[in-house]
Scaffold this motif. Structure first.
Motif, PDB file in Angstrom:
ATOM      1  N   GLU A   1      -2.144  -4.438  -1.255  1.00 24.27           N
ATOM      2  CA  GLU A   1      -3.346  -4.508  -1.963  1.00 24.27           C
ATOM      3  C   GLU A   1      -3.265  -5.828  -3.060  1.00 24.27           C
ATOM      4  OE1 GLU A   1      -2.523  -0.826  -4.367  1.00 24.27           O
ATOM      5  OE2 GLU A   1      -3.041   0.499  -2.567  1.00 24.27           O
TER       6      GLU A   1
ATOM      7  N   ASP B   1       0.422   4.058   9.795  1.00 16.40           N
ATOM      8  CA  ASP B   1      -0.636   3.950   9.075  1.00 16.40           C
ATOM      9  C   ASP B   1      -1.471   5.356   9.339  1.00 16.40           C
ATOM     10  OD1 ASP B   1      -3.652   3.847   8.346  1.00 16.40           O
ATOM     11  OD2 ASP B   1      -3.992   2.098   9.103  1.00 16.40           O
TER      12      ASP B   1
ATOM     13  N   ARG C   1      -5.043  -3.771   5.436  1.00 17.62           N
ATOM     14  CA  ARG C   1      -4.800  -2.872   4.292  1.00 17.62           C
ATOM     15  C   ARG C   1      -3.392  -2.328   4.229  1.00 17.62           C
ATOM     16  NH1 ARG C   1      -9.462  -1.144   6.891  1.00 17.62           N
ATOM     17  NH2 ARG C   1     -11.544  -1.997   5.670  1.00 17.62           N
TER      18      ARG C   1
ATOM     19  N   ASN D   1       0.832  -1.033   0.057  1.00 17.43           N
ATOM     20  CA  ASN D   1       0.120  -0.031   0.076  1.00 17.43           C
ATOM     21  C   ASN D   1       0.878   1.090  -0.149  1.00 17.43           C
ATOM     22  OD1 ASN D   1      -1.570   1.977   0.568  1.00 17.43           O
ATOM     23  ND2 ASN D   1      -2.768   0.989   2.007  1.00 17.43           N
TER      24      ASN D   1
END
Length: 96
Positions: free
Chosen positions: A93, A27, A90, A11
């Protein structure tokens, strides 16, 4: 669900820095720090471009599937498990 035929990538929205061979990521959306050990960090670096999971496993097998190291089945299982955890958070991807 992550499989050997899945294509995944890191990501790109996560901020990361390397400290003593291990990665620390932030994050920004959720305000969480994520720490990756040396092998997880190596996998993360492999995913800077979309890669098939089988290719990532092959890279690890070349480095760690020695007579005293982990067997290919163990490496594949562990990589898929780690990538599934990363996908659930997350961090990566899925491109399939």
């Amino acid at each position: 669900m992550i499989q050997l035929t899945s294509t995944v990538s890191a990501n790109s929205e996560l901020l990361s820095t390397e400290i003593d061979g291990e990665l620390v990521m932030m994050d920004m959306l959720h305000g969480h720090y994520i720490y990756l050990n040396q092998i997880s960090s190596m996998i993360w670096r492999e995913l800077q471009q979309p890669r098939r999971v089988a290719e990532v496993c092959a890279t690890l097998e070349e480095r760690y599937a020695l007579p005293e190291g982990a067997g290919p089945d163990t490496i594949r299982h562990d990589v898929i498990d780690l990538l599934q955890q990363m996908a659930d958070k997350r961090l990566i991807e899925l491109h399939d």
